[in-house]
Design an enzyme around this catalytic site. Structure first.
Site, PDB file in Angstrom:
ATOM      1  N   ARG A 175     -33.101  -2.667  45.091  1.00  0.00           N
ATOM      2  CA  ARG A 175     -33.790  -1.430  44.698  1.00  0.00           C
ATOM      3  C   ARG A 175     -34.155  -0.594  45.921  1.00  0.00           C
ATOM      4  NH1 ARG A 175     -37.431   0.079  40.031  1.00  0.00           N
ATOM      5  NH2 ARG A 175     -37.779   2.265  40.489  1.00  0.00           N
ATOM      6  N   ALA A 235     -37.684   5.413  33.010  1.00  0.00           N
ATOM      7  CA  ALA A 235     -38.567   5.278  34.174  1.00  0.00           C
ATOM      8  C   ALA A 235     -39.415   4.031  34.053  1.00  0.00           C
ATOM      9  CB  ALA A 235     -39.468   6.501  34.289  1.00  0.00           C
ATOM     10  N   ASP A 236     -39.470   3.239  35.124  1.00  0.00           N
ATOM     11  CA  ASP A 236     -40.417   2.137  35.124  1.00  0.00           C
ATOM     12  C   ASP A 236     -41.632   2.579  35.954  1.00  0.00           C
ATOM     13  OD1 ASP A 236     -38.566   0.071  37.539  1.00  0.00           O
ATOM     14  OD2 ASP A 236     -39.655   1.950  37.789  1.00  0.00           O
ATOM     15  N   SER A 237     -42.549   1.645  36.222  1.00  0.00           N
ATOM     16  CA  SER A 237     -43.786   2.059  36.876  1.00  0.00           C
ATOM     17  C   SER A 237     -43.535   2.572  38.292  1.00  0.00           C
ATOM     18  CB  SER A 237     -44.801   0.924  36.889  1.00  0.00           C
ATOM     19  OG  SER A 237     -44.190  -0.267  37.318  1.00  0.00           O
ATOM     20  N   ASP A 265     -40.845   4.158  39.324  1.00  0.00           N
ATOM     21  CA  ASP A 265     -40.313   5.519  39.161  1.00  0.00           C
ATOM     22  C   ASP A 265     -41.436   6.508  38.896  1.00  0.00           C
ATOM     23  OD1 ASP A 265     -37.582   4.129  37.357  1.00  0.00           O
ATOM     24  OD2 ASP A 265     -37.452   5.150  39.312  1.00  0.00           O
TER      25      ASP A 265
END
Lengths: 313, 140
Positions: free
Chosen positions: A152, B92-94, B96
């Site tokens: 990531r 979107a995750d946290s 993002d």
């Protein structure tokens, strides 16, 4: 027309086709994960969808695009099937489980109470990335988990981001790392640990702002990032001498591709016995199809924390 | 003076647009501080009994927010992005969401408090908060 795939052993989906498990004892964590890419059958996906509540289904359909819909289905199916495995009582099946949010928005099971029956003190938490969805389960201990892809990257500059959101000590640590790739990896590890802590607390992002606490771990203290896993601790930024010592952390490399952080409460009853490491068992699963215990294999590498990996044959 | 940082129940779009009040920051007595839940599994929950009556944010603000969101989430150009689009529904995750907030802070030169950032779940909410913060800055 029904297509029978040889790996779909169960056409009639019911809770008895889930391999039942006893609840984890205290001081043990069960960690279940699913790899979305391994679920290729649309009829299996539909079976999972069928387990969801109307509200969860609505949420699934709000997701944009097939991949996000699939991910949403798998996340809910994983939680439901995982909890149902523990054979809480004969009434509990993946479909019958009800969930609610606590006062701060943390999801929890809403047990259907009965006169003669008391629900187990089961706790769970889930996390997902596009390529892995995980659910951690404990008894008698709050739990928070977070998973991230090892590769990531973030759009912002790492140090700018850390300056904005992390504690001063963490910024200093990241700044001291000369290699940008190692720095990025340490950033992602720190993020997962901080997320797991906040999720374990269950108070939401503003309940424990990231700047107000520091995560430290052995490698960070010694400066040697190749050293063996050692204890991970959290301390309050306002008072660095106050180790918030009732939380313990485990940091894993999962399936070679992800970092996973698990935060649980220490067992106060064991205080007199010193630092008894928590046991962890990890399963890779495709609910109703197969479960594989992967603790002790290369799929699970403990890189932080004092946890022991338990292999269950 | 009470700082306004609250989650709000949204009016239906038609009603919102037909009530055009001057946006008054922080002085409306009908606003209350409430605690907010942010469900970590991507199901944002708004639990509030207060109402916010506001003008829509300027179209340019909404547009800029859309650009930042598109970039952060690497949305394909054909993907639908409306003011009402929920970040979580876009994938979107946290991390993002926090990056989006940071991008908005830099773009608009504002500072978003932690508890306000939980309220940002759609493009519209982000744009409204931005305008409120810009206005507050102007008054300071």
């Amino acid at each position: 027309m029904m297509k029978i795939h040889c790996y779909e052993r169960n056409f009639c989906v019911s809770s008895c086709s889930l391999v039942p498990k006893p609840l984890p004892p205290r001081m043990e964590t069960h960690f279940w994960y699913i790899l979305p890419d391994e679920v290729k059958s649309s009829s299996l996906l539909n079976q999972y969808l069928d387990l969801l509540s109307p509200c969860e289904k609505e949420n699934v359909f709000r997701m944009q695009g097939d991949q996000l819909k699939k991910r949403a289905i798998l996340a809910r199916a994983l939680v439901r099937t995982t909890i149902a495995r523990y054979q809480i009582n004969s009434q509990v099946s993946p479909r019958s489980l009800k969930f609610r949010k606590n006062i701060h928005g943390k999801p929890e099971v809403e047990w259907q109470l009965d006169e003669d029956w008391r629900p187990p003190p089961l706790h769970f938490n889930i996390s997902h990335t596009s390529s892995l969805i995980a659910c951690g389960v404990t008894v008698d201990s709050l739990i928070g988990i977070d998973v991230e892809e090892k590769q990531r990257t973030i759009k912002n500059n790492i140090l700018s981001f850390a300056q904005r959101y992390f504690s001063r000590h963490e910024v200093e640590l990241l700044t001291s790392i000369p290699d940008t790739e190692v720095q990025r990896q340490e950033f992602i590890k720190l993020w997962t640990l901080k997320e797991a802590y906040v999720k374990a607390l269950g108070r939401g992002f503003s309940g424990a702002p990231f700047k107000t606490f520091t995560i430290r771990y052995g490698a960070a203290i010694s400066g040697n990032f190749n050293s063996e896993a050692s204890e991970i601790v959290v301390e309050s930024s306002d008072d660095p001498t106050n180790l918030t010592s009732n939380w313990e952390f485990t940091l894993l490399e999962l399936a070679g591709s992800h970092y996973a952080a698990i935060c649980t409460e220490k067992d106060n009853a064991c205080e007199g016995k010193g630092n008894v490491p928590r046991k962890l068992t990890v399963w890779k699963t495709i609910p109703f199809v197969e479960d594989e215990c992967v603790s002790g294999t290369g799929a699970v590498v403990i890189i932080g924390g004092l946890t022991e990996s338990e292999v269950i044959t | 003076m009470a700082a306004v940082s609250a989650t709000c129940v949204r009016f239906e779009p038609s009603l919102k647009h037909s009530i055009k009040l001057n946006q008054v920051t922080g002085r409306t007595s009908s606003l209350k501080l409430v605690s907010v839940g942010w469900a970590r599994n991507g199901f944002p929950s708004l639990r509030s009994s207060c109402f916010r009556i506001s003008c829509s944010a300027k179209p340019e603000t909404v547009q800029k927010v859309c650009e930042i969101v598109r970039k952060q989430l690497a949305l394909p150009p054909e993907s639908e992005l409306t003011p009402e689009s929920k970040f979580s529904a876009l994938g979107a995750d946290s991390l993002d969401t926090v990056e989006i907030v940071m991008g908005l802070e830099e773009e608009f030169d504002i500072s978003v408090e932690e508890d306000s950032s939980q309220n940002i779940t759609t493009v519209q909410e982000a744009a409204d908060l931005i305008e409120k913060l810009i206005q507050k800055k102007g008054e300071a």
